[in-house]
Design a protein around this motif. Sequence first.
Motif, PDB file in Angstrom:
ATOM      1  N   GLN A   1     -75.141  -2.061  13.150  1.00 23.65           N
ATOM      2  CA  GLN A   1     -75.191  -1.528  11.791  1.00 23.65           C
ATOM      3  C   GLN A   1     -75.595  -0.050  11.791  1.00 23.65           C
ATOM      4  OE1 GLN A   1     -73.846  -3.040   9.502  1.00 23.65           O
ATOM      5  NE2 GLN A   1     -74.713  -5.001   8.941  1.00 23.65           N
TER       6      GLN A   1
ATOM      7  N   VAL B   1     -79.614  -0.348  15.943  1.00 23.94           N
ATOM      8  CA  VAL B   1     -80.457  -1.176  15.085  1.00 23.94           C
ATOM      9  C   VAL B   1     -79.590  -2.044  14.185  1.00 23.94           C
ATOM     10  CG1 VAL B   1     -82.261  -1.138  13.328  1.00 23.94           C
ATOM     11  CG2 VAL B   1     -82.203   0.659  15.068  1.00 23.94           C
ATOM     12  N   ASN B   2     -79.969  -3.300  14.082  1.00 23.39           N
ATOM     13  CA  ASN B   2     -79.401  -4.228  13.104  1.00 23.39           C
ATOM     14  C   ASN B   2     -80.575  -4.782  12.298  1.00 23.39           C
ATOM     15  OD1 ASN B   2     -76.535  -4.257  13.756  1.00 23.39           O
ATOM     16  ND2 ASN B   2     -77.182  -5.118  15.704  1.00 23.39           N
ATOM     17  N   PRO B   3     -80.961  -4.088  11.226  1.00 13.78           N
ATOM     18  CA  PRO B   3     -82.133  -4.515  10.461  1.00 13.78           C
ATOM     19  C   PRO B   3     -81.972  -5.930   9.929  1.00 13.78           C
ATOM     20  CG  PRO B   3     -81.318  -2.382   9.681  1.00 13.78           C
ATOM     21  CD  PRO B   3     -80.306  -2.928  10.628  1.00 13.78           C
ATOM     22  N   THR B   4     -83.018  -6.700  10.005  1.00 16.29           N
ATOM     23  CA  THR B   4     -82.952  -8.073   9.497  1.00 16.29           C
ATOM     24  C   THR B   4     -82.809  -8.094   7.974  1.00 16.29           C
ATOM     25  OG1 THR B   4     -85.368  -8.171   9.459  1.00 16.29           O
ATOM     26  CG2 THR B   4     -84.258  -9.042  11.428  1.00 16.29           C
ATOM     27  N   SER B   5     -83.152  -6.978   7.314  1.00 15.17           N
ATOM     28  CA  SER B   5     -83.031  -6.905   5.853  1.00 15.17           C
ATOM     29  C   SER B   5     -81.585  -6.666   5.401  1.00 15.17           C
ATOM     30  CB  SER B   5     -83.922  -5.784   5.318  1.00 15.17           C
ATOM     31  OG  SER B   5     -83.546  -4.542   5.903  1.00 15.17           O
TER      32      SER B   5
END
Length: 140
Positions: free
Chosen positions: A21, A7-11
Amino acid sequence: MQALQRVNPTSAPAPKGKYSQLTIVAAGTRTATFAGQIATDASAGAAEQTRLVFAAIGELLASQGATPSDLIKLTTFVVGRDSLAEFNTARDKVYHEWFPEGDFPANTLVLVAGLAIESSLVEIEGSFVCQESGGQRRPG
């Protein structure tokens, strides 16, 4: 849920390199951690040492029925900024084969003054999802 979810959170800030990430491991998944791997030919330059280290990691994965896609997290130690370009080039070649979809494991890259074996320029440790209970155990 699959065993691993990257997951690479947009936040969060986007990754600045070839890593995710977050790597989320499903509950009940068998994992392993491997010690820092160094090149068997420490007289080689950073690029060749990097290739040899990834080959060793590939063997560790295979011993447990795993593949590079089962890597959870890597911590990479590179001696000196002067070795970084060669490391990146060699790593990118391996990553092109190992992660053709760009689904990279989490990774921390640390520049260090030296490693325990003085001629070593690259050391990588990490963890992965085991696919079977193979492998050998040395008597303790």
